[in-house]
Design an enzyme around this catalytic site. Structure first.
Site, PDB file in Angstrom:
ATOM      1  N   HIS A  22       0.840  -1.199   0.000  1.00 28.66           N
ATOM      2  CA  HIS A  22       0.000   0.000   0.000  1.00 28.66           C
ATOM      3  C   HIS A  22       0.872   1.245   0.000  1.00 28.66           C
ATOM      4  CE1 HIS A  22      -3.235   2.817   0.968  1.00 28.66           C
ATOM      5  NE2 HIS A  22      -4.008   1.894   0.445  1.00 28.66           N
ATOM      6  N   ARG A  46      -9.856  -2.991   6.350  1.00 29.96           N
ATOM      7  CA  ARG A  46     -10.938  -3.376   5.436  1.00 29.96           C
ATOM      8  C   ARG A  46     -10.783  -4.845   5.023  1.00 29.96           C
ATOM      9  NH1 ARG A  46      -9.975   1.131   1.001  1.00 29.96           N
ATOM     10  NH2 ARG A  46      -7.895   0.218   1.266  1.00 29.96           N
TER      11      ARG A  46
HETATM   12  N1  CMX Z   1       4.276  -6.953  -5.086  1.00 34.75           N
HETATM   13  C1  CMX Z   1       5.480  -6.720  -5.659  1.00 34.75           C
HETATM   14  N2  CMX Z   1       6.140  -5.558  -5.584  1.00 34.75           N
HETATM   15  C2  CMX Z   1       5.558  -4.592  -4.853  1.00 34.75           C
HETATM   16  C3  CMX Z   1       4.345  -4.756  -4.192  1.00 34.75           C
HETATM   17  C4  CMX Z   1       3.674  -5.998  -4.346  1.00 34.75           C
HETATM   18  N3  CMX Z   1       2.477  -6.237  -3.824  1.00 34.75           N
HETATM   19  N4  CMX Z   1       4.035  -3.622  -3.541  1.00 34.75           N
HETATM   20  C5  CMX Z   1       5.033  -2.748  -3.791  1.00 34.75           C
HETATM   21  N5  CMX Z   1       5.940  -3.330  -4.600  1.00 34.75           N
HETATM   22  C6  CMX Z   1       7.125  -2.712  -5.198  1.00 34.75           C
HETATM   23  C7  CMX Z   1       6.684  -1.552  -6.093  1.00 34.75           C
HETATM   24  O1  CMX Z   1       6.251  -2.030  -7.369  1.00 34.75           O
HETATM   25  C8  CMX Z   1       7.939  -0.710  -6.137  1.00 34.75           C
HETATM   26  O2  CMX Z   1       8.835  -1.330  -7.031  1.00 34.75           O
HETATM   27  P1  CMX Z   1       9.804  -0.423  -7.991  1.00 34.75           P
HETATM   28  O3  CMX Z   1      10.636   0.391  -7.047  1.00 34.75           O
HETATM   29  O4  CMX Z   1      10.555  -1.429  -8.768  1.00 34.75           O
HETATM   30  O5  CMX Z   1       8.888   0.420  -8.801  1.00 34.75           O
HETATM   31  C9  CMX Z   1       8.488  -0.884  -4.712  1.00 34.75           C
HETATM   32  O6  CMX Z   1       7.924  -2.116  -4.204  1.00 34.75           O
HETATM   33  C10 CMX Z   1       8.152   0.229  -3.767  1.00 34.75           C
HETATM   34  O7  CMX Z   1       6.764   0.387  -3.723  1.00 34.75           O
HETATM   35  P2  CMX Z   1       6.041   0.921  -2.408  1.00 34.75           P
HETATM   36  O8  CMX Z   1       6.618   2.253  -2.104  1.00 34.75           O
HETATM   37  O9  CMX Z   1       6.060  -0.116  -1.339  1.00 34.75           O
HETATM   38  O10 CMX Z   1       4.529   1.041  -2.880  1.00 34.75           O
HETATM   39  P3  CMX Z   1       3.894   2.160  -3.822  1.00 34.75           P
HETATM   40  O11 CMX Z   1       3.355   3.225  -2.949  1.00 34.75           O
HETATM   41  O12 CMX Z   1       4.792   2.559  -4.934  1.00 34.75           O
HETATM   42  O13 CMX Z   1       2.691   1.341  -4.479  1.00 34.75           O
HETATM   43  C11 CMX Z   1       0.869  -0.139  -4.541  1.00 34.75           C
HETATM   44  C12 CMX Z   1       1.560   0.953  -3.738  1.00 34.75           C
HETATM   45  C13 CMX Z   1      -0.469  -0.460  -3.864  1.00 34.75           C
HETATM   46  C14 CMX Z   1       0.581   0.382  -5.947  1.00 34.75           C
HETATM   47  C15 CMX Z   1       1.776  -1.385  -4.566  1.00 34.75           C
HETATM   48  O14 CMX Z   1       1.940  -1.886  -3.255  1.00 34.75           O
HETATM   49  C16 CMX Z   1       1.242  -2.470  -5.469  1.00 34.75           C
HETATM   50  O15 CMX Z   1       1.529  -2.436  -6.675  1.00 34.75           O
HETATM   51  N6  CMX Z   1       0.465  -3.470  -4.927  1.00 34.75           N
HETATM   52  C17 CMX Z   1      -0.149  -4.462  -5.740  1.00 34.75           C
HETATM   53  C18 CMX Z   1      -1.380  -3.899  -6.435  1.00 34.75           C
HETATM   54  C19 CMX Z   1      -2.505  -3.658  -5.453  1.00 34.75           C
HETATM   55  O16 CMX Z   1      -2.839  -4.503  -4.641  1.00 34.75           O
HETATM   56  N7  CMX Z   1      -3.135  -2.477  -5.544  1.00 34.75           N
HETATM   57  C20 CMX Z   1      -4.311  -2.157  -4.732  1.00 34.75           C
HETATM   58  C21 CMX Z   1      -4.075  -1.094  -3.660  1.00 34.75           C
HETATM   59  C22 CMX Z   1      -5.330  -0.767  -2.899  1.00 34.75           C
HETATM   60  C23 CMX Z   1      -6.326  -0.036  -3.769  1.00 34.75           C
HETATM   61  O17 CMX Z   1      -6.052   1.113  -4.154  1.00 34.75           O
HETATM   62  O18 CMX Z   1      -7.374  -0.596  -4.101  1.00 34.75           O
END
Ligand code: CMX
Length: 441
Positions: free
Chosen positions: A319, A328
């Site tokens: 997140h 949630r």
């Molecule tokens: N799986 C693999 N890698 C992940 C990850 C996951 N679940 N969550 C974060 N990372 C990676 C990011 O892709 C990013 O990689 P890069 O540096 O190579 O780009 C790195 O970890 C740092 O990310 P972060 O700072 O921890 O998270 P962000 O704020 O950039 O992104 C989110 C948040 C939700 C987009 C990301 O955790 C994600 O892609 N999760 C999976 C998709 C998801 O479940 N989205 C739903 C969120 C809730 C909603 O809005 O409904």
């Protein structure tokens, strides 16, 4: 004037004058700093938006007007015999800051029911789409197609005063919220059930009628799930992509139809709302690949590692703000534990919850290894027979309308400005970094 509108005006209008004086008095107060990483990193954590409806704490999760989800589950009015609150109540709370009484919620429910007739042309627009068009595309277009109904646009054309903008925005917001369940159910039935539509039952509450029109299950339990689902997905403060898109579009004085359609387009991305579809797709693919409907924890761990090795995200985990399991997620887990603890797919979700945080926690770059709201919802819907996962994000969208449209009413009442942050080029940033080093050196 309806009772809720009167109460909103009583709350919002005095605050609007107070807020203007407050901004004037404190105009030069510095509320934060912006680091270069934030400029490149999606403005994470930059304090630059005003949202009244909810606040997100990284270690506690969402609070709607100060109330956590477990508190709301206790305090918001419910129908007799149900365990879950009526989502009309959370809209009332977000709009006014007050926990409504049962009578106030039922009055809002009736108000919405009276506004719920969808213009026939919206269904005609939807019927022009191939049935395999993604349901989120259909949903966004259907919302936008209703824009000629906008009272805000009509009143603006007539020359309404700025101080009255909130009034038609309230009308548009309620009209839109009232109609969304029928539109969403229509999309579901035309896309996945041969266009066999189910007529609305206006005697039911907003979520109960939605459950009825979806036609997935006749049970009270499914209606109860919809009430829970539509309550907990309603808002996540102002910076998330769907809320921010709605707010940004609305800041140009685009009406609620234009603005919410923008929000829905943002929700349709796999890093945001579409993750609920992606989660279940990922789990079904895992079961297929491993060759069992009940993979063990070692198999789940290996599959998570292979997904990460392929350069993909684990949907439903991580997140931008939260640093704990999403409340949630927990609310949905508690619901499933109460009603169907033996469900096989739900148990796979719980096993993933035991394994994924450890594996994701090994990657220092991932800031949160915990499940978010989307990790559980698909398995719960599957339990009741809603297997068509391409539809799941539309459910999220129906709920999200409550928060972002309540916020849009506040935006217009407070007279918030058109958004116009400053952008800079990479070249500007390079020069700025070089100059800063020279100064320090
Ligand atoms: N799986 C693999 N890698 C992940 C990850 C996951 N679940 N969550 C974060 N990372 C990676 C990011 O892709 C990013 O990689 P890069 O540096 O190579 O780009 C790195 O970890 C740092 O990310 P972060 O700072 O921890 O998270 P962000 O704020 O950039 O992104 C989110 C948040 C939700 C987009 C990301 O955790 C994600 O892609 N999760 C999976 C998709 C998801 O479940 N989205 C739903 C969120 C809730 C909603 O809005 O409904």
């Amino acid at each position: 004037m309806d009772k809720l509108k009167k109460k909103f005006a009583e709350k919002a209008l005095p605050l609007a004058s107070e807020f203007k004086a407050f901004v004037k008095e404190n105009a030069d107060l510095v509320v934060g700093e912006v680091k270069l990483a934030q400029v490149f990193g999606g403005m994470r954590g930059v304090k630059s938006l005003v949202t009244e409806t909810s606040e997100l704490d990284a270690n506690e999760g969402i609070r709607f007007r100060g109330y956590s989800i477990p508190e709301l589950k206790k305090r918001l009015p419910k129908l007799e015999g149900d365990t879950e609150p009526l989502p009309e109540g959370i809209f009332y709370l977000m709009l006014t800051g007050e926990i409504p009484t049962y009578e106030e919620v039922m009055s809002l429910s009736k108000n919405l029911s009276e506004r719920s007739d969808v213009p026939e042309y919206v269904f005609k627009v939807l019927d022009t789409f191939p049935t395999d068009t993604h349901p989120m595309t259909q949903f966004s277009v259907a919302i936008l197609s209703m824009q000629p109904e906008s009272i805000f646009e009509q009143r603006y054309a007539e020359g309404i005063s700025k101080k009255d903008y909130w009034d038609p925005m309230y009308e548009d917001s309620l009209n839109l919220i009232a109609k969304l369940p029928h539109i969403a159910a229509y999309i579901y039935r035309r896309s996945f059930h041969n266009g066999e539509h189910i007529a609305p039952n206006k005697d039911l509450d907003w979520a109960g009628n939605f459950a009825h029109m979806l036609g997935v299950s006749d049970s009270d339990e499914f209606k109860s799930l919809m009430r829970l689902y539509l309550t907990i997905h309603a808002d996540h403060e102002g910076g998330n992509a769907s809320a921010h898109s709605t707010h940004l579009t609305g800041s140009t004085l685009s009406d609620a139809y234009y603005s919410f359609s923008s929000g829905i387009n943002a929700l349709a991305g796999p890093l945001h709302g579409l993750a609920n579809q992606e989660v279940i797709k990922w789990i079904l693919e895992m079961r297929e690949e491993i060759g069992t409907s009940k993979p063990n924890k070692e198999q789940i761990e290996a599959y998570i590692r292979s997904t990460l090795d392929a350069g993909k995200v684990i949907p439903g985990y991580g997140h931008a703000v939260l640093r704990v399991p999403d409340p949630r997620f927990t609310a949905q887990m508690n619901f499933a534990k109460m009603y169907f603890p033996e469900d096989e797919l739900v148990n796979v979700v719980w096993d993933i919850f035991e394994v994924a945080p450890k594996v994701l926690g090994e990657k220092p770059k991932i800031k949160s290894p915990w499940p978010n709201v989307d990790a559980h919802s698909g398995a719960t819907l599957m339990h009741y027979g809603m297997t068509e996962y391409r539809f799941y994000t539309v459910l999220f969208g129906v709920s999200r309308a409550l928060g972002v449209l309540a916020s849009l009413c506040w935006d217009r009442a407070l007279g918030l400005s058109i958004e116009r942050p400053k952008s800079v080029s990479t070249n500007w940033l390079k020069q700025f970094a070089a100059q800063s080093k020279e100064v320090v050196g």
